[in-house]
Write an enzyme that holds these catalytic residues in place. Structure first.
Site, PDB file in Angstrom:
ATOM      1  N   GLY A 116       0.842  -1.192   0.000  1.00 33.07           N
ATOM      2  CA  GLY A 116       0.000   0.000   0.000  1.00 33.07           C
ATOM      3  C   GLY A 116       0.871   1.234   0.000  1.00 33.07           C
ATOM      4  O   GLY A 116       2.058   1.164   0.348  1.00 33.07           O
ATOM      5  N   GLN A 159       2.950  10.042   1.726  1.00 33.50           N
ATOM      6  CA  GLN A 159       4.262   9.378   1.773  1.00 33.50           C
ATOM      7  C   GLN A 159       5.157   9.790   0.602  1.00 33.50           C
ATOM      8  O   GLN A 159       6.366   9.570   0.651  1.00 33.50           O
ATOM      9  CB  GLN A 159       4.105   7.854   1.771  1.00 33.50           C
ATOM     10  CG  GLN A 159       3.448   7.315   3.035  1.00 33.50           C
ATOM     11  CD  GLN A 159       3.309   5.808   2.971  1.00 33.50           C
ATOM     12  OE1 GLN A 159       2.372   5.298   2.357  1.00 33.50           O
ATOM     13  NE2 GLN A 159       4.237   5.083   3.580  1.00 33.50           N
ATOM     14  N   CYS A 161       5.862  -0.264   7.574  1.00 34.71           N
ATOM     15  CA  CYS A 161       5.513   0.960   6.845  1.00 34.71           C
ATOM     16  C   CYS A 161       6.731   1.419   6.069  1.00 34.71           C
ATOM     17  O   CYS A 161       7.839   1.472   6.620  1.00 34.71           O
ATOM     18  CB  CYS A 161       5.077   2.053   7.820  1.00 34.71           C
ATOM     19  SG  CYS A 161       4.601   3.588   7.003  1.00 34.71           S
ATOM     20  N   LEU A 162       6.534   1.769   4.816  1.00 34.13           N
ATOM     21  CA  LEU A 162       7.661   2.220   3.987  1.00 34.13           C
ATOM     22  C   LEU A 162       8.257   3.520   4.522  1.00 34.13           C
ATOM     23  O   LEU A 162       9.401   3.844   4.211  1.00 34.13           O
ATOM     24  CB  LEU A 162       7.199   2.394   2.533  1.00 34.13           C
ATOM     25  CG  LEU A 162       6.770   1.085   1.846  1.00 34.13           C
ATOM     26  CD1 LEU A 162       6.093   1.373   0.518  1.00 34.13           C
ATOM     27  CD2 LEU A 162       7.964   0.149   1.658  1.00 34.13           C
ATOM     28  N   HIS A 177      -4.548   1.358   7.424  1.00 31.67           N
ATOM     29  CA  HIS A 177      -3.185   1.896   7.603  1.00 31.67           C
ATOM     30  C   HIS A 177      -2.969   3.080   6.645  1.00 31.67           C
ATOM     31  O   HIS A 177      -2.440   4.122   7.050  1.00 31.67           O
ATOM     32  CB  HIS A 177      -2.185   0.750   7.348  1.00 31.67           C
ATOM     33  CG  HIS A 177      -0.743   1.138   7.278  1.00 31.67           C
ATOM     34  ND1 HIS A 177       0.198   0.645   8.155  1.00 31.67           N
ATOM     35  CD2 HIS A 177      -0.059   1.940   6.414  1.00 31.67           C
ATOM     36  CE1 HIS A 177       1.391   1.144   7.840  1.00 31.67           C
ATOM     37  NE2 HIS A 177       1.262   1.926   6.786  1.00 31.67           N
ATOM     38  N   GLU A 178      -3.399   2.931   5.389  1.00 33.34           N
ATOM     39  CA  GLU A 178      -3.230   4.026   4.407  1.00 33.34           C
ATOM     40  C   GLU A 178      -4.098   5.223   4.776  1.00 33.34           C
ATOM     41  O   GLU A 178      -3.679   6.375   4.634  1.00 33.34           O
ATOM     42  CB  GLU A 178      -3.569   3.557   2.987  1.00 33.34           C
ATOM     43  CG  GLU A 178      -2.798   2.353   2.467  1.00 33.34           C
ATOM     44  CD  GLU A 178      -1.321   2.391   2.753  1.00 33.34           C
ATOM     45  OE1 GLU A 178      -0.747   3.486   2.854  1.00 33.34           O
ATOM     46  OE2 GLU A 178      -0.729   1.304   2.897  1.00 33.34           O
ATOM     47  N   HIS A 193      -2.490   7.444   7.208  1.00 31.98           N
ATOM     48  CA  HIS A 193      -1.518   8.374   6.614  1.00 31.98           C
ATOM     49  C   HIS A 193      -2.207   9.662   6.161  1.00 31.98           C
ATOM     50  O   HIS A 193      -1.603  10.740   6.219  1.00 31.98           O
ATOM     51  CB  HIS A 193      -0.823   7.740   5.405  1.00 31.98           C
ATOM     52  CG  HIS A 193       0.295   6.802   5.738  1.00 31.98           C
ATOM     53  ND1 HIS A 193       1.444   7.201   6.381  1.00 31.98           N
ATOM     54  CD2 HIS A 193       0.470   5.474   5.477  1.00 31.98           C
ATOM     55  CE1 HIS A 193       2.267   6.159   6.507  1.00 31.98           C
ATOM     56  NE2 HIS A 193       1.692   5.093   5.965  1.00 31.98           N
TER      57      HIS A 193
HETATM   58  O1  GNR Z   1       4.085  -2.605   2.685  1.00 27.84           O
HETATM   59  C1  GNR Z   1       3.375  -2.461   3.698  1.00 27.84           C
HETATM   60  N1  GNR Z   1       3.038  -3.560   4.421  1.00 27.84           N
HETATM   61  C2  GNR Z   1       2.065  -3.559   5.402  1.00 27.84           C
HETATM   62  C3  GNR Z   1       1.977  -4.673   6.226  1.00 27.84           C
HETATM   63  C4  GNR Z   1       1.017  -4.741   7.221  1.00 27.84           C
HETATM   64  C5  GNR Z   1       0.135  -3.686   7.390  1.00 27.84           C
HETATM   65  C6  GNR Z   1       0.229  -2.557   6.592  1.00 27.84           C
HETATM   66  C7  GNR Z   1       1.182  -2.498   5.602  1.00 27.84           C
HETATM   67  S1  GNR Z   1       1.269  -1.085   4.574  1.00 27.84           S
HETATM   68  C8  GNR Z   1       2.964  -1.112   4.121  1.00 27.84           C
HETATM   69  C9  GNR Z   1       3.246  -0.041   3.075  1.00 27.84           C
HETATM   70  C10 GNR Z   1       3.019   1.328   3.667  1.00 27.84           C
HETATM   71  O2  GNR Z   1       3.780   1.877   4.407  1.00 27.84           O
HETATM   72  N2  GNR Z   1       1.884   1.911   3.395  1.00 27.84           N
HETATM   73  O3  GNR Z   1       1.586   3.103   3.926  1.00 27.84           O
HETATM   74 NI    NI Z   2       2.637   3.165   5.806  1.00 26.64          NI
END
Ligand code: GNR
Ligand code: NI
Length: 176
Positions: free
Chosen positions: A46, A51, A94-95, A136-137, A140
């Site tokens: 995601g 980001q 999270c990236l 999660h997105e 952000h």
């Molecule tokens: O790549 C991602 N893996 C992930 C694993 C578990 C729950 C959420 C994520 S999102 C993350 C990529 C990211 O930072 N998205 O904002």
């Molecule tokens: Ni993230």
């Protein structure tokens, strides 16, 4: 298509509340496609526009594995219409917090309304990793990171390590 650079914490741009898009036009479609390319290259499942330094309510997700057919979702202005009382826990990454992981509990199922890449309103029910990833997105878009859902102790350990890494990166060229 173009690869965008991903912002890592700590950075004030990760704490801004993103603004809705007026419509999904060619500019937003290009952003969505560039974000997908960036997400696949990372690799991640995601990516949210903040980001990549864009304070707009746009996100992309694809939880298909590498050996499966891609299933990209391009989402603008998402709204959660319903969330289950039941929670699900995933070990999240999270990236923007590279190489750090923690268990986070969130509603196991959600009903989502959003604008798709053709500017059409869609409503879908999501569950499993996809439900977690979209939440999660969406965090952000509010300037919230997964570490904001864990204990302050664990959060500060992660954020301090990342801050130190950044300090080292910005000084190594000078001291070398
Ligand atoms: O790549 C991602 N893996 C992930 C694993 C578990 C729950 C959420 C994520 S999102 C993350 C990529 C990211 O930072 N998205 O904002
Ligand atoms: Ni993230």
């Amino acid at each position: 298509m173009a690869l965008l650079s991903i912002i890592t914490a700590p950075d004030p741009r990760l704490k801004i509340k993103a603004k809705p898009v007026k419509a999904v036009n060619d500019e937003i479609r290009r952003l969505m496609d560039d974000m997908l390319e960036t997400m696949y290259a990372a690799p991640g499942i995601g990516l949210a526009a903040p980001q990549v330094g864009v304070a707009k309510r746009v996100l992309v997700v694809d939880i298909a594995r590498e050996n499966e057919k891609p299933q990209p979702l391009r989402i603008a202005n998402p709204e959660i219409l319903w969330r289950s009382e039941e929670l699900a826990t995933y070990n999240e990454g999270c990236l923007s917090l590279p190489e750090h992981y923690a268990d986070v509990s969130r509603p196991a199922r959600i009903k989502l309304r959003y604008l798709d890449h053709e500017n059409e309103i869609r409503e879908v029910e999501l569950e499993g990793l996809l439900a977690t990833c979209v939440q999660h997105e969406m965090d952000h878009l509010e300037g919230v990171l997964f570490v904001d859902h864990i204990s302050p102790l664990k959060r500060n350990i992660i954020l301090r390590k990342l801050a130190k890494l950044k300090r080292q990166k910005t000084t190594e060229t000078v001291s070398a």
